[in-house]
Design a protein around this motif. Sequence first.
Motif, PDB file in Angstrom:
ATOM      1  N   ARG A  71      54.793  20.381   2.372  1.00 24.22           N
ATOM      2  CA  ARG A  71      55.845  20.567   3.377  1.00 24.22           C
ATOM      3  C   ARG A  71      56.258  22.034   3.471  1.00 24.22           C
ATOM      4  N   HIS A  72      56.372  22.693   2.329  1.00 20.33           N
ATOM      5  CA  HIS A  72      56.746  24.106   2.291  1.00 20.33           C
ATOM      6  C   HIS A  72      55.733  24.938   3.098  1.00 20.33           C
ATOM      7  N   TRP A  73      54.449  24.664   2.916  1.00 17.11           N
ATOM      8  CA  TRP A  73      53.390  25.338   3.676  1.00 17.11           C
ATOM      9  C   TRP A  73      53.473  24.976   5.156  1.00 17.11           C
ATOM     10  N   TRP A  74      53.680  23.690   5.429  1.00 20.70           N
ATOM     11  CA  TRP A  74      53.800  23.210   6.816  1.00 20.70           C
ATOM     12  C   TRP A  74      54.948  23.909   7.536  1.00 20.70           C
ATOM     13  N   MET A  75      56.083  24.079   6.878  1.00 26.19           N
ATOM     14  CA  MET A  75      57.207  24.789   7.485  1.00 26.19           C
ATOM     15  C   MET A  75      56.836  26.238   7.759  1.00 26.19           C
ATOM     16  N   TRP A  76      56.201  26.889   6.790  1.00 22.18           N
ATOM     17  CA  TRP A  76      55.783  28.280   6.966  1.00 22.18           C
ATOM     18  C   TRP A  76      54.848  28.437   8.166  1.00 22.18           C
ATOM     19  N   ALA A  77      53.922  27.511   8.327  1.00 25.76           N
ATOM     20  CA  ALA A  77      52.939  27.606   9.402  1.00 25.76           C
ATOM     21  C   ALA A  77      53.529  27.319  10.776  1.00 25.76           C
ATOM     22  N   ASN A  78      54.599  26.543  10.831  1.00 25.27           N
ATOM     23  CA  ASN A  78      55.061  26.025  12.124  1.00 25.27           C
ATOM     24  C   ASN A  78      56.418  26.525  12.614  1.00 25.27           C
ATOM     25  N   TYR A  79      57.213  27.172  11.770  1.00 31.51           N
ATOM     26  CA  TYR A  79      58.594  27.408  12.196  1.00 31.51           C
ATOM     27  C   TYR A  79      58.748  28.508  13.237  1.00 31.51           C
ATOM     28  N   LEU A  80      57.783  29.446  13.320  1.00 33.56           N
ATOM     29  CA  LEU A  80      57.832  30.495  14.339  1.00 33.56           C
ATOM     30  C   LEU A  80      56.852  30.143  15.455  1.00 33.56           C
ATOM     31  N   GLU A  81      57.381  29.815  16.612  1.00 30.93           N
ATOM     32  CA  GLU A  81      56.522  29.342  17.706  1.00 30.93           C
ATOM     33  C   GLU A  81      55.409  30.327  18.043  1.00 30.93           C
ATOM     34  N   LYS A  82      55.721  31.615  18.079  1.00 30.37           N
ATOM     35  CA  LYS A  82      54.729  32.615  18.453  1.00 30.37           C
ATOM     36  C   LYS A  82      53.667  32.829  17.373  1.00 30.37           C
ATOM     37  N   GLU A  83      53.906  32.321  16.151  1.00 35.26           N
ATOM     38  CA  GLU A  83      52.979  32.521  15.037  1.00 35.26           C
ATOM     39  C   GLU A  83      52.171  31.273  14.698  1.00 35.26           C
ATOM     40  N   VAL A  84      52.453  30.147  15.348  1.00 37.71           N
ATOM     41  CA  VAL A  84      51.818  28.883  14.965  1.00 37.71           C
ATOM     42  C   VAL A  84      50.292  28.986  14.998  1.00 37.71           C
ATOM     43  N   LYS A  85      49.742  29.505  16.069  1.00 33.01           N
ATOM     44  CA  LYS A  85      48.288  29.564  16.206  1.00 33.01           C
ATOM     45  C   LYS A  85      47.666  30.452  15.135  1.00 33.01           C
ATOM     46  N   THR A  86      48.302  31.595  14.855  1.00 30.66           N
ATOM     47  CA  THR A  86      47.768  32.526  13.856  1.00 30.66           C
ATOM     48  C   THR A  86      47.862  31.960  12.447  1.00 30.66           C
ATOM     49  N   ARG A  87      49.034  31.447  12.087  1.00 30.96           N
ATOM     50  CA  ARG A  87      49.247  31.006  10.705  1.00 30.96           C
ATOM     51  C   ARG A  87      48.475  29.743  10.355  1.00 30.96           C
ATOM     52  N   THR A  88      48.312  28.855  11.320  1.00 33.20           N
ATOM     53  CA  THR A  88      47.663  27.578  11.026  1.00 33.20           C
ATOM     54  C   THR A  88      46.262  27.762  10.465  1.00 33.20           C
ATOM     55  N   SER A  89      45.528  28.743  10.937  1.00 29.27           N
ATOM     56  CA  SER A  89      44.125  28.894  10.552  1.00 29.27           C
ATOM     57  C   SER A  89      43.874  29.993   9.524  1.00 29.27           C
ATOM     58  N   GLN A  90      44.922  30.551   8.938  1.00 24.96           N
ATOM     59  CA  GLN A  90      44.712  31.597   7.939  1.00 24.96           C
ATOM     60  C   GLN A  90      44.130  31.002   6.649  1.00 24.96           C
ATOM     61  N   TYR A  91      43.203  31.745   6.057  1.00 20.49           N
ATOM     62  CA  TYR A  91      42.516  31.273   4.852  1.00 20.49           C
ATOM     63  C   TYR A  91      42.101  32.496   4.044  1.00 20.49           C
ATOM     64  N   GLU A  92      42.584  32.612   2.834  1.00 20.18           N
ATOM     65  CA  GLU A  92      42.353  33.840   2.073  1.00 20.18           C
ATOM     66  C   GLU A  92      42.367  33.567   0.573  1.00 20.18           C
ATOM     67  N   GLY A  93      41.423  34.144  -0.154  1.00 22.98           N
ATOM     68  CA  GLY A  93      41.408  34.032  -1.607  1.00 22.98           C
ATOM     69  C   GLY A  93      40.020  33.795  -2.146  1.00 22.98           C
ATOM     70  N   GLY A  94      39.922  33.724  -3.467  1.00 25.59           N
ATOM     71  CA  GLY A  94      38.659  33.479  -4.138  1.00 25.59           C
ATOM     72  C   GLY A  94      38.355  31.995  -4.251  1.00 25.59           C
ATOM     73  N   SER A 151      35.273  36.033  -8.263  1.00 21.39           N
ATOM     74  CA  SER A 151      34.558  34.909  -7.660  1.00 21.39           C
ATOM     75  C   SER A 151      34.380  35.133  -6.162  1.00 21.39           C
ATOM     76  N   ALA A 152      33.408  34.443  -5.585  1.00 24.91           N
ATOM     77  CA  ALA A 152      33.140  34.562  -4.149  1.00 24.91           C
ATOM     78  C   ALA A 152      34.380  34.228  -3.335  1.00 24.91           C
ATOM     79  N   ARG A 153      34.546  34.896  -2.206  1.00 25.42           N
ATOM     80  CA  ARG A 153      35.678  34.624  -1.340  1.00 25.42           C
ATOM     81  C   ARG A 153      35.492  33.271  -0.664  1.00 25.42           C
ATOM     82  N   GLY A 154      36.581  32.549  -0.530  1.00 32.56           N
ATOM     83  CA  GLY A 154      36.517  31.261   0.124  1.00 32.56           C
ATOM     84  C   GLY A 154      36.294  31.392   1.623  1.00 32.56           C
ATOM     85  N   LYS A 155      35.573  30.438   2.191  1.00 29.84           N
ATOM     86  CA  LYS A 155      35.318  30.399   3.623  1.00 29.84           C
ATOM     87  C   LYS A 155      35.907  29.117   4.202  1.00 29.84           C
ATOM     88  N   PRO A 156      36.423  29.161   5.416  1.00 29.65           N
ATOM     89  CA  PRO A 156      36.997  27.947   6.012  1.00 29.65           C
ATOM     90  C   PRO A 156      36.003  26.797   6.125  1.00 29.65           C
TER      91      PRO A 156
END
Length: 400
Positions: free
Chosen positions: A329-352, A360-365
């Motif tokens: 839920r905490h992640w869901w709120m972060w991804a959705n609470y700013l209307e102008k950022e919803v599209k950008t935040r929803t698909s972000q993926y970063e880390g090993g 380690s290899a970087r993760g891919k979606p």
Amino acid sequence: MAGGTVLNALVAALCLFSSPSAAVPFFSKRQTLTTETIQAQALANAQKVLAGTLSDGLTRGAGCNKDTVAIRKEFGDMTKEERVDYTRAVKCLLNKPSKLPAGKYPGAKSRYDDFVVVHMNMTPSVHATANFMHWHRYYIWAYETALKTECDYKYYQPYWNWGKYADLPTSPIFNGDEYSMGGNGEYVAHKGTSIGMTTIPAGPGGGCVRTGPFANLTIHLGPLMSTMDPALKIPSNPNPQGYGDNPRCLRRDVNNFFVKNALLATTLASHITSNAAIGKFQDTLQTDTAQRSSIHGSGHFSIWGDPGGDVYVSPAEPVFWLHHGQLDRHWWMWANYLEKEVKTRTSQYEGGTNWQNPNSARGKPTDPQWLDVAAPTGKNGIPSNQMFSTTSGPFCYLYQ
């Protein structure tokens, strides 16, 4: 992995990191959003996505819409009937036979234990990695699906709002009545411990849970990395990987140490509003600082005990699922609470891809994620990009 090796590799246990440079920012004087406001904005925007008036860049099937979407509730907001049905279904999984290969995991006595073994196996690749949030979303959904399809649960996976209860032992989650998730452990004299950068004082429990729906529950797997006082003499597992049959009571040391700082509603709101990229969002969520312990670890160690304080075996604690429901839920709120950022935040993926290996290899979606026997039929090995939204891929739920 032998106990000594585990201890060296996992010094911070559930906190995972101890970098003072990754401090969670405090509330800005100009920032007035509360968790209630963030929740309301996130829900409104997620409903717009479902209605097709706001795009998150993902495709959703006709099966998920405003009429079919499930609503996950905070445990204390569920009716008594809903709470009783939830604990009944959990106990149903605890009484169903394991689907794992016979003899490979001697401590896996139940269908519930299947989920614990999967987490034990996956721990290095699903903590402090690109798919930390994504895999756990998938995992919680699979558990909810098992409750519904295998144990006739009529409702949806509840969550524990970390900032809601000032006195956690008397909350609806832990007060020990028939509508709770069981009480605290009995009080036994014991010492606190140091986890990462945090020294946790002994709480008011430490012993076996004797009240509520999970009174006298027997734990079989682990411990693999116990964080309880050695003087309590919690028996070691006969298998060095923690898979042996090691029957013992469920212990808890439910405490208010973390709800007074790391889990304050203002701290949670600040964390959501202060991190614009998912890499920083995930890292600060899991990282201890000199100022406070990590949010993720603080939830786990508010329950503590055995197996709740063991990074590998923690799903054997029935409240694990409420804690990680809130994490989702905490992640869901972060991804959705700013209307102008919803599209950008929803698909972000970063880390090993392995937190024990910083190179380690970087993760891919497109990386497949695995649940083995915990996966619903035909849903094992689906890619991370199917887990970007709670209303796309295999999912169809929102948070209330």
